[in-house]
Scaffold this motif. Structure first.
Motif, PDB file in Angstrom:
ATOM      1  N   PHE A   1       1.798  -4.948  -9.599  1.00  0.00           N
ATOM      2  CA  PHE A   1       1.231  -3.859 -10.699  1.00  0.00           C
ATOM      3  C   PHE A   1      -0.229  -3.636 -10.477  1.00  0.00           C
ATOM      4  CE2 PHE A   1      -0.956  -3.069 -14.657  1.00  0.00           C
ATOM      5  CZ  PHE A   1      -0.162  -2.045 -15.067  1.00  0.00           C
ATOM      6  N   THR A   2      -0.722  -2.461 -10.651  1.00  0.00           N
ATOM      7  CA  THR A   2      -2.080  -2.127 -10.494  1.00  0.00           C
ATOM      8  C   THR A   2      -2.428  -0.792 -11.329  1.00  0.00           C
ATOM      9  OG1 THR A   2      -4.097  -1.955  -9.145  1.00  0.00           O
ATOM     10  CG2 THR A   2      -2.170  -0.783  -8.534  1.00  0.00           C
ATOM     11  N   THR A   3      -3.510  -0.668 -11.594  1.00  0.00           N
ATOM     12  CA  THR A   3      -4.225   0.539 -12.278  1.00  0.00           C
ATOM     13  C   THR A   3      -5.008   1.319 -11.056  1.00  0.00           C
ATOM     14  OG1 THR A   3      -6.246  -0.251 -13.147  1.00  0.00           O
ATOM     15  CG2 THR A   3      -3.959  -0.139 -14.534  1.00  0.00           C
TER      16      THR A   3
ATOM     17  N   ASP B   1       1.081  -1.248   0.225  1.00  0.00           N
ATOM     18  CA  ASP B   1      -0.160  -0.166  -0.013  1.00  0.00           C
ATOM     19  C   ASP B   1       0.885   1.122  -0.007  1.00  0.00           C
ATOM     20  OD1 ASP B   1      -2.909  -1.109   0.077  1.00  0.00           O
ATOM     21  OD2 ASP B   1      -2.107  -1.912   1.911  1.00  0.00           O
ATOM     22  N   PHE B   2       0.706   2.126  -1.117  1.00  0.00           N
ATOM     23  CA  PHE B   2       1.509   3.495  -1.066  1.00  0.00           C
ATOM     24  C   PHE B   2       0.465   4.649  -1.359  1.00  0.00           C
ATOM     25  CE2 PHE B   2       4.457   0.235  -2.594  1.00  0.00           C
ATOM     26  CZ  PHE B   2       5.400   0.316  -1.888  1.00  0.00           C
ATOM     27  N   VAL B   3       0.821   5.715  -0.650  1.00  0.00           N
ATOM     28  CA  VAL B   3       0.281   6.957  -0.788  1.00  0.00           C
ATOM     29  C   VAL B   3       1.085   7.904  -1.433  1.00  0.00           C
ATOM     30  CG1 VAL B   3      -1.228   8.687   0.308  1.00  0.00           C
ATOM     31  CG2 VAL B   3      -1.329   6.432   1.137  1.00  0.00           C
ATOM     32  N   LEU B   4       0.861   8.496  -2.604  1.00  0.00           N
ATOM     33  CA  LEU B   4       1.391   9.543  -3.262  1.00  0.00           C
ATOM     34  C   LEU B   4       0.854  10.814  -3.022  1.00  0.00           C
ATOM     35  CD1 LEU B   4       3.965   9.880  -5.287  1.00  0.00           C
ATOM     36  CD2 LEU B   4       2.282   9.816  -6.969  1.00  0.00           C
ATOM     37  N   LYS B   5       1.614  11.872  -2.758  1.00  0.00           N
ATOM     38  CA  LYS B   5       0.963  13.387  -2.407  1.00  0.00           C
ATOM     39  C   LYS B   5       1.206  13.824  -3.856  1.00  0.00           C
ATOM     40  CE  LYS B   5       1.659  17.253   0.386  1.00  0.00           C
ATOM     41  NZ  LYS B   5       2.442  17.754   1.451  1.00  0.00           N
TER      42      LYS B   5
ATOM     43  N   ASP C   1      -6.249  10.712 -16.712  1.00  0.00           N
ATOM     44  CA  ASP C   1      -7.243   9.662 -17.107  1.00  0.00           C
ATOM     45  C   ASP C   1      -6.657   8.193 -16.997  1.00  0.00           C
ATOM     46  OD1 ASP C   1      -8.662  11.901 -18.393  1.00  0.00           O
ATOM     47  OD2 ASP C   1      -7.108  12.374 -19.950  1.00  0.00           O
ATOM     48  N   TYR C   2      -5.494   7.891 -16.937  1.00  0.00           N
ATOM     49  CA  TYR C   2      -4.989   6.527 -16.915  1.00  0.00           C
ATOM     50  C   TYR C   2      -3.659   6.600 -15.964  1.00  0.00           C
ATOM     51  CZ  TYR C   2      -3.112   2.198 -17.784  1.00  0.00           C
ATOM     52  OH  TYR C   2      -2.900   0.559 -17.568  1.00  0.00           O
ATOM     53  N   ILE C   3      -3.823   5.821 -14.856  1.00  0.00           N
ATOM     54  CA  ILE C   3      -2.600   5.586 -14.233  1.00  0.00           C
ATOM     55  C   ILE C   3      -2.375   4.237 -13.651  1.00  0.00           C
ATOM     56  CG2 ILE C   3      -1.702   6.353 -11.754  1.00  0.00           C
ATOM     57  CD1 ILE C   3      -3.928   8.468 -11.537  1.00  0.00           C
ATOM     58  N   GLU C   4      -0.870   4.079 -13.858  1.00  0.00           N
ATOM     59  CA  GLU C   4      -0.583   2.673 -13.577  1.00  0.00           C
ATOM     60  C   GLU C   4       0.464   2.932 -12.609  1.00  0.00           C
ATOM     61  OE1 GLU C   4       2.502   1.456 -17.006  1.00  0.00           O
ATOM     62  OE2 GLU C   4       0.364   1.217 -17.367  1.00  0.00           O
ATOM     63  N   SER C   5       0.478   1.589 -11.562  1.00  0.00           N
ATOM     64  CA  SER C   5       1.516   1.704 -10.428  1.00  0.00           C
ATOM     65  C   SER C   5       2.195   0.515 -10.517  1.00  0.00           C
ATOM     66  CB  SER C   5       0.885   1.951  -9.120  1.00  0.00           C
ATOM     67  OG  SER C   5       1.747   1.890  -8.220  1.00  0.00           O
ATOM     68  N   THR C   6       3.563   0.346 -10.346  1.00  0.00           N
ATOM     69  CA  THR C   6       4.611  -0.633 -10.196  1.00  0.00           C
ATOM     70  C   THR C   6       5.416  -0.735  -9.192  1.00  0.00           C
ATOM     71  OG1 THR C   6       4.419  -0.512 -12.787  1.00  0.00           O
ATOM     72  CG2 THR C   6       6.157  -2.087 -11.824  1.00  0.00           C
TER      73      THR C   6
ATOM     74  N   GLU D   1      -3.958   6.821  -3.602  1.00  0.00           N
ATOM     75  CA  GLU D   1      -3.611   5.594  -2.746  1.00  0.00           C
ATOM     76  C   GLU D   1      -3.508   4.444  -4.011  1.00  0.00           C
ATOM     77  OE1 GLU D   1      -6.375   4.714   0.232  1.00  0.00           O
ATOM     78  OE2 GLU D   1      -6.358   6.890   1.159  1.00  0.00           O
ATOM     79  N   SER D   2      -2.597   3.455  -3.652  1.00  0.00           N
ATOM     80  CA  SER D   2      -2.186   2.463  -4.545  1.00  0.00           C
ATOM     81  C   SER D   2      -1.978   1.328  -3.830  1.00  0.00           C
ATOM     82  CB  SER D   2      -0.987   2.856  -5.273  1.00  0.00           C
ATOM     83  OG  SER D   2      -0.628   1.789  -6.310  1.00  0.00           O
ATOM     84  N   LYS D   3      -2.850   0.469  -4.042  1.00  0.00           N
ATOM     85  CA  LYS D   3      -2.873  -1.105  -3.292  1.00  0.00           C
ATOM     86  C   LYS D   3      -2.381  -2.121  -4.466  1.00  0.00           C
ATOM     87  CE  LYS D   3      -5.396  -3.800  -0.274  1.00  0.00           C
ATOM     88  NZ  LYS D   3      -5.664  -3.100   0.746  1.00  0.00           N
ATOM     89  N   LEU D   4      -1.173  -2.875  -4.460  1.00  0.00           N
ATOM     90  CA  LEU D   4      -0.527  -3.629  -5.099  1.00  0.00           C
ATOM     91  C   LEU D   4      -0.313  -4.681  -4.620  1.00  0.00           C
ATOM     92  CD1 LEU D   4       1.106  -0.483  -5.388  1.00  0.00           C
ATOM     93  CD2 LEU D   4       1.538  -1.536  -7.453  1.00  0.00           C
ATOM     94  N   VAL D   5      -0.723  -6.027  -5.374  1.00  0.00           N
ATOM     95  CA  VAL D   5      -0.995  -7.232  -4.866  1.00  0.00           C
ATOM     96  C   VAL D   5       0.229  -8.100  -5.737  1.00  0.00           C
ATOM     97  CG1 VAL D   5      -2.269  -9.266  -4.430  1.00  0.00           C
ATOM     98  CG2 VAL D   5      -3.206  -7.204  -3.897  1.00  0.00           C
ATOM     99  N   ALA D   6       0.932  -8.887  -4.923  1.00  0.00           N
ATOM    100  CA  ALA D   6       1.820  -9.852  -5.601  1.00  0.00           C
ATOM    101  C   ALA D   6       1.271 -11.187  -5.098  1.00  0.00           C
ATOM    102  CB  ALA D   6       3.197  -9.936  -4.922  1.00  0.00           C
ATOM    103  N   GLN D   7       0.598 -12.122  -6.159  1.00  0.00           N
ATOM    104  CA  GLN D   7       0.178 -13.323  -5.792  1.00  0.00           C
ATOM    105  C   GLN D   7       0.803 -14.417  -6.396  1.00  0.00           C
ATOM    106  OE1 GLN D   7      -4.066 -13.246  -6.334  1.00  0.00           O
ATOM    107  NE2 GLN D   7      -4.332 -15.029  -5.166  1.00  0.00           N
TER     108      GLN D   7
END
Length: 147
Positions: free
Chosen positions: A53-55, A21-25, A38-43, A70-76
């Protein structure tokens, strides 16, 4: 990067399970320009390997505004090389893991009624130390921004 954490971190048989979980200001101090994301991806990267990876949902940022993204990224069941698995195990025993977090967004700028064409915004947050213990304080990390 304003905040970050990792939960459910588990390394088993060269596979990783974790939730980051990350929070970017995002600050827009401009008094005339607003921004459409319009489109955001986080890695999340570890030793040049993408581990999550998530959008992120699109949003509009008005003038003179601070928005927390806020970005929640899951490694499964992510398969890791033997060397990466070994390095992660060592870092886990230290109580934190160091990762790089990247954001890539398609944005448009708005001035009055005029809107620009899409531009690519890249944000790189390097050497982000994420603690495994919930009580450890997260140190804010400055990020590089490129449009």
């Amino acid at each position: 990067m304003e905040n970050g954490s990792v939960q459910n971190f588990n390394l088993t048989n060269n596979h990783l399970n974790a939730t980051f979980d990350f929070v970017l200001k995002a600050e827009n101090p401009n008094r005339r320009i607003s921004v459409y994301y319009d489109y955001i991806e986080s890695t999340v990267m570890y030793e040049d390997q993408t581990i999550a990876f998530t959008t992120i949902d699109p949003f509009y940022q008005p003038r003179r505004n601070v928005t927390r993204v806020e970005s929640k990224l899951v490694a499964q069941s992510l398969s890791l090389s033997q060397a990466t698995f070994k390095d992660m195990r060592i870092e886990k025993t230290s109580g934190e893991i160091e990762v790089d977090v990247h954001f890539k967004a398609r944005i448009r700028l708005k001035v009055g009624v005029w809107k620009s064409d899409h531009r690519t915004l890249r944000i790189t947050c390097s050497s982000v130390a994420v603690h495994f213990s919930w009580y450890k304080h997260f140190d804010k990390v400055p990020c590089e921004v490129e449009v």
